[in-house]
Design a protein around this motif. Structure first.
Motif, short mmCIF file in Angstrom:
data_model
loop_
_atom_site.label_atom_id
_atom_site.label_comp_id
_atom_site.label_asym_id
_atom_site.label_seq_id
_atom_site.Cartn_x
_atom_site.Cartn_y
_atom_site.Cartn_z
N GLN A 16 -9.00 -12.35 -2.80
CA GLN A 16 -8.47 -12.17 -1.45
C GLN A 16 -9.63 -11.84 -0.52
O GLN A 16 -10.43 -10.95 -0.80
N HIS A 24 -4.71 -7.46 3.16
CA HIS A 24 -5.93 -7.17 3.91
C HIS A 24 -5.83 -7.30 5.43
O HIS A 24 -6.73 -6.83 6.13
N ASP A 38 -11.33 -8.60 -2.27
CA ASP A 38 -10.98 -8.18 -3.63
C ASP A 38 -11.73 -9.08 -4.59
O ASP A 38 -11.64 -10.31 -4.49
N HIS A 129 -9.23 -5.38 -10.33
CA HIS A 129 -10.16 -5.88 -9.31
C HIS A 129 -10.91 -4.72 -8.70
O HIS A 129 -10.62 -3.56 -8.98
N HIS A 131 -11.80 -3.54 -4.79
CA HIS A 131 -11.67 -3.76 -3.34
C HIS A 131 -12.96 -3.21 -2.74
O HIS A 131 -13.32 -2.07 -3.01
#
Ligand SMILES: [Zn+2]
Length: 254
Positions: A16, A24, A38, A129, A131
């Motif tokens: 993302q 987001h 991400d 993930h 961020h």
């Protein structure tokens, strides 16, 4: 010698980008805003995030508290070379596991090329993930602030930037692009030697890549310079020093 800031994963797996509608837009379209991505790496197991330059731990949040997502703020220990010139760079990275933060202290410096932590799911997220969101400048205040969309965005002494403006791609390190969401990163440049062209007047050196930026110096014809990075028609020849490319050439004119 200043170092180039390069992308910190061996496999790029951006699931993302900052406009990602999954979660987001509240960051990138809010006031104030930041530009998170991400990163899921190769998505086989948990992939490491590396320090591509020396990075100092400025703050640790949420460690050991399941409902608070583990978050680490990092800052370069000196100015580094980015696609927009020489800057301190500060960021925050979220969702690594408690295990990866065990014993980590504020003030610790992750040395260039070392492993820092892996992608995780801390803070009740779906799918491993990290961020991460970055900006120019140094860590400021508490490191984040709630914006008008309810998202906690990064605070620095500079400004929040998209990742492509701060990180180069080093194809010798990031050997695979699995997912990029269309983000285009500039390849890590090599330093080039150039010379100021022969002119009747001295050539202006400016603080930034614009004719409206401050004149910070003037160089004689034939002066040798090192070009660290180019941005549009401008060549960065040092920290806060830019020359328009039409005034430079790669051979000295006599
Ligand atoms: Zn995210």
């Amino acid at each position: 010698m200043a170092e180039y800031l390069t992308y910190p994963f061996k496999t790029m797996g951006i699931s993302q980008d900052h406009n990602g509608s999954y979660s987001h837009t509240k960051y990138s379209e809010g006031k104030p805003s930041d530009y998170p991505v991400d990163e899921t790496g190769a998505d086989r197991g948990s992939d490491w995030m590396y320090a591509s330059v020396d990075l100092k731990v400025m703050k640790i949040y949420g460690r050991g508290i399941p409902e608070k997502p583990n978050t680490v703020w990092l800052q370069t220990t000196k100015k580094v070379i980015t696609p927009i010139g020489f800057h301190f760079v500060c960021g925050r990275v979220t969702h690594m596991s408690d295990g990866d933060l065990k014993g980590l202290k504020v003030g610790h410096v992750f040395r260039a090329k070392s492993k820092m932590f892996r992608e995780g799911t801390d803070g009740n997220v779906t799918g491993r993930h990290l961020h991460m969101t970055w900006g120019t400048g140094k860590f400021k205040d508490s490191g984040w602030i709630k914006n008008n969309r309810g998202a906690f965005v990064l605070t620095t002494t500079g400004s929040n930037r998209k990742l492509e403006k701060l990180f180069f791609m080093d194809p010798n390190f990031t050997t695979r692009i699995r997912m990029s969401q269309g983000l285009k990163f500039k390849k890590k440049p090599t330093v080039r030697t150039m010379y100021v062209k022969k002119r009747r007047v001295k050539t202006k050196v400016r603080a930034s890549y614009s004719v409206s930026s401050k004149v910070v110096g003037r160089l004689k014809s034939g002066t040798k310079v090192k070009v660290y990075v180019t941005y549009g028609n401008w060549c960065c020849v040092g920290d806060g020093r830019w020359i328009h490319k039409k005034y430079l050439r790669n051979i000295k004119e006599i």
